[in-house]
Write a protein that holds these residues in place. Sequence first.
Motif, PDB file in Angstrom:
ATOM      1  N   ASP A  43      -3.209 -17.582   2.285  1.00  0.00           N
ATOM      2  CA  ASP A  43      -4.143 -17.399   3.352  1.00  0.00           C
ATOM      3  C   ASP A  43      -3.861 -15.846   3.942  1.00  0.00           C
ATOM      4  OD1 ASP A  43      -5.444 -19.759   3.318  1.00  0.00           O
ATOM      5  OD2 ASP A  43      -3.875 -20.681   4.649  1.00  0.00           O
ATOM      6  N   LEU A  62     -12.766 -18.735   2.745  1.00  0.00           N
ATOM      7  CA  LEU A  62     -12.201 -19.920   2.005  1.00  0.00           C
ATOM      8  C   LEU A  62     -11.576 -20.837   2.991  1.00  0.00           C
ATOM      9  CD1 LEU A  62     -11.542 -21.395  -0.772  1.00  0.00           C
ATOM     10  CD2 LEU A  62      -9.569 -19.851  -1.118  1.00  0.00           C
ATOM     11  N   ARG A  63     -10.997 -20.219   3.893  1.00  0.00           N
ATOM     12  CA  ARG A  63     -10.155 -21.104   4.855  1.00  0.00           C
ATOM     13  C   ARG A  63     -11.226 -22.048   5.543  1.00  0.00           C
ATOM     14  NH1 ARG A  63      -7.912 -17.247   8.373  1.00  0.00           N
ATOM     15  NH2 ARG A  63      -6.158 -16.958   6.966  1.00  0.00           N
ATOM     16  N   ARG A  66     -12.680 -24.659   2.554  1.00  0.00           N
ATOM     17  CA  ARG A  66     -11.755 -25.061   1.547  1.00  0.00           C
ATOM     18  C   ARG A  66     -12.055 -26.399   1.028  1.00  0.00           C
ATOM     19  NH1 ARG A  66      -7.105 -23.086  -0.465  1.00  0.00           N
ATOM     20  NH2 ARG A  66      -6.839 -21.412   1.320  1.00  0.00           N
TER      21      ARG A  66
END
Length: 92
Positions: A43, A62-63, A66
Amino acid sequence: DSIPDWLALVGDSADGFPGIPGWGEKSASAVLARFGHLEGIPDEPAALGRPAARAAKLVDSLRAGRDDAMLFRVLATLRRDAPVTQTLPELE
């Protein structure tokens, strides 16, 4: 081993999933070459080895996606545990 992870990030129109916004072929290849799988992607943008602004966007994307990426990886993975009751000659 990382192909399902790569497809999860960039998407696969043949299988009908879009991937994670902002992740292209080059970024996904470079990041997965370094970290192997989705779970290994940190992260921390500086750890990605990409230009700072680009890395921050990739990490944020992506966070936020996810859970989708994990689902897309499952969809991109060939199942090898499905029961097959026919013999090879029967399938031929």
